[in-house]
Design an enzyme around this catalytic site. Structure first.
Site, PDB file in Angstrom:
ATOM      1  CE  LYS A  54      95.946  80.451  19.317  1.00 61.89           C
ATOM      2  NZ  LYS A  54      94.762  79.336  19.798  1.00 61.89           N
ATOM      3  CD  GLN A  98      96.517  75.476  19.626  1.00 65.28           C
ATOM      4  OE1 GLN A  98      95.825  77.001  20.073  1.00 65.28           O
ATOM      5  NE2 GLN A  98      95.938  75.918  18.269  1.00 65.28           N
ATOM      6  CG  ASP A 121      90.138  78.825  23.306  1.00 67.59           C
ATOM      7  OD1 ASP A 121      90.512  79.710  22.092  1.00 67.59           O
ATOM      8  OD2 ASP A 121      90.554  77.879  23.034  1.00 67.59           O
TER       9      ASP A 121
HETATM   10  N1  GUN Z   1      92.964  74.955  17.514  1.00 68.87           N
HETATM   11  C1  GUN Z   1      92.891  75.430  16.316  1.00 68.87           C
HETATM   12  N2  GUN Z   1      92.396  76.369  16.958  1.00 68.87           N
HETATM   13  C2  GUN Z   1      92.543  76.548  17.852  1.00 68.87           C
HETATM   14  C3  GUN Z   1      91.487  77.795  18.613  1.00 68.87           C
HETATM   15  O1  GUN Z   1      90.879  78.554  18.592  1.00 68.87           O
HETATM   16  N3  GUN Z   1      91.679  77.785  19.808  1.00 68.87           N
HETATM   17  C4  GUN Z   1      92.403  76.382  20.683  1.00 68.87           C
HETATM   18  N4  GUN Z   1      92.381  76.368  22.173  1.00 68.87           N
HETATM   19  N5  GUN Z   1      92.780  75.508  19.936  1.00 68.87           N
HETATM   20  C5  GUN Z   1      92.938  75.597  18.260  1.00 68.87           C
END
Ligand code: GUN
Length: 298
Positions: A54, A98, A121
């Site tokens: 990311k 995350q 998100d």
């Molecule tokens: N952990 C696994 N997938 C995601 C996601 O799409 N967003 C976040 N914040 N954590 C994750």
């Protein structure tokens, strides 16, 4: 006839190119770029690898990116204070915490503390509610469902009046993609059915689908005979079924028996290289949208 393969890797590349162009224009016209903070608590290898990707993607697009890693033992109070800091930082348009978080932290409390207008998100209840209402109300779409919808649209699949069957009812994929496709609008206007573990006859529902979206987390759950000839099949499953001893990498399998399904479907996404690569692209798109909204240019 063998199905057309919908490549998430290629569509992601196109989307990131479009975002980069908009970022360059924003910088030139407004002297601003989208700002994203990624908060990683602890050192789970899987989370580190997701967050690293990311961060790299954000930097490659010219975003203002803050990678704010925190120790496993950070208190919930301190994490909430950190979120409050970024909620009030005008250069930050997207806050990503995350998941999963360590057990001593209430993840719902943390996600709900993010300003919904920076919740890229789209996990905050306000954004879930906005999605339910649809139309202009929607600020951000959740990233994986948004990626699925982009793949459906960009592969030229007709959605208006189509029978869509969604296998799985998770908050992250099944429920939101079903809602999105039932709404009015582009890549939507479909007749949607959600099926799940308690559904009596999964096969009969799947066989009806013009568009089959499978997010069940069960390798090879969907058999080729469940697929309507010519249907578009979107496989969201990412199941680790073993380890390649030579590369040391996990062997991934989707929820659909791909090799057999591609001989029946009209269009199909592979695993890996399908829905997976789309999620980060949509996170970047949401961050750009947030920046545009804050500048009043969207
Ligand atoms: N952990 C696994 N997938 C995601 C996601 O799409 N967003 C976040 N914040 N954590 C994750």
């Amino acid at each position: 006839m063998t199905a057309q393969i919908i490549s998430g890797t290629e569509i992601r590349k196109a989307i990131l190119g479009e975002i980069k162009e908009e970022v360059d224009q924003m910088k030139e016209k407004h002297g601003k770029v989208p700002g994203l903070v990624t908060i990683l608590v602890g050192s789970s290898p899987a989370s580190i690898s997701y967050v690293t990707l990311k961060v790299k993607t954000a930097i490659s697009l010219g975003f203002h990116e803050i990678q704010d890693d925190q120790p496993e033992d950070i208190s919930e109070k301190d994490l909430l204070a950190l979120i409050d800091k970024y909620n009030n930082d005008p250069d930050i348009h997207g806050i990503l915490v995350q998941l999963p978080l360590p057990k001593h932290i209430d993840d719902k409390k943390v996600l709900n503390a993010i300003n919904p207008d920076k919740d890229v998100d789209a996990f905050h209840p306000v954004n879930v509610g906005r999605l339910m209402i649809g139309g202009d109300e929607v600020k951000f779409l959740p990233c994986t469902p948004a990626g699925i919808q982009e793949m459906i649209v960009r592969s030229g699949t007709e959605t208006s009046g189509a029978e869509v069957v969604v296998v799985g009812r998770s908050n992250i994929v099944g429920k939101p993609i079903a809602m999105m496709m039932a709404q009015k609008g582009v890549g939507a206007n479909a007749t949607v059915t959600i099926v799940h573990t308690r559904t009596k006859d999964l096969a009969s529902h799947c066989k009806r689908a013009d568009i089959l979206v499978v997010a069940a987390g069960v390798p090879d759950l969907v058999k080729p005979e469940w697929i309507k000839p010519g249907a578009t099949v979107i496989d969201v499953g990412v199941n680790r079924v073993g380890m390649n001893e030579q590369t040391g990498k996990a062997i991934l399998k989707g929820d659909v028996d791909f090799d057999a399904a591609k001989e029946i479907a009209g269009k199909i996404t592979p695993v890996p290289g399908g829905v997976g690569p789309m999620t980060i692209a949509m996170l970047m798109k949401n961050t750009l949208r947030s920046a545009k909204l804050s500048l009043g240019i969207d």
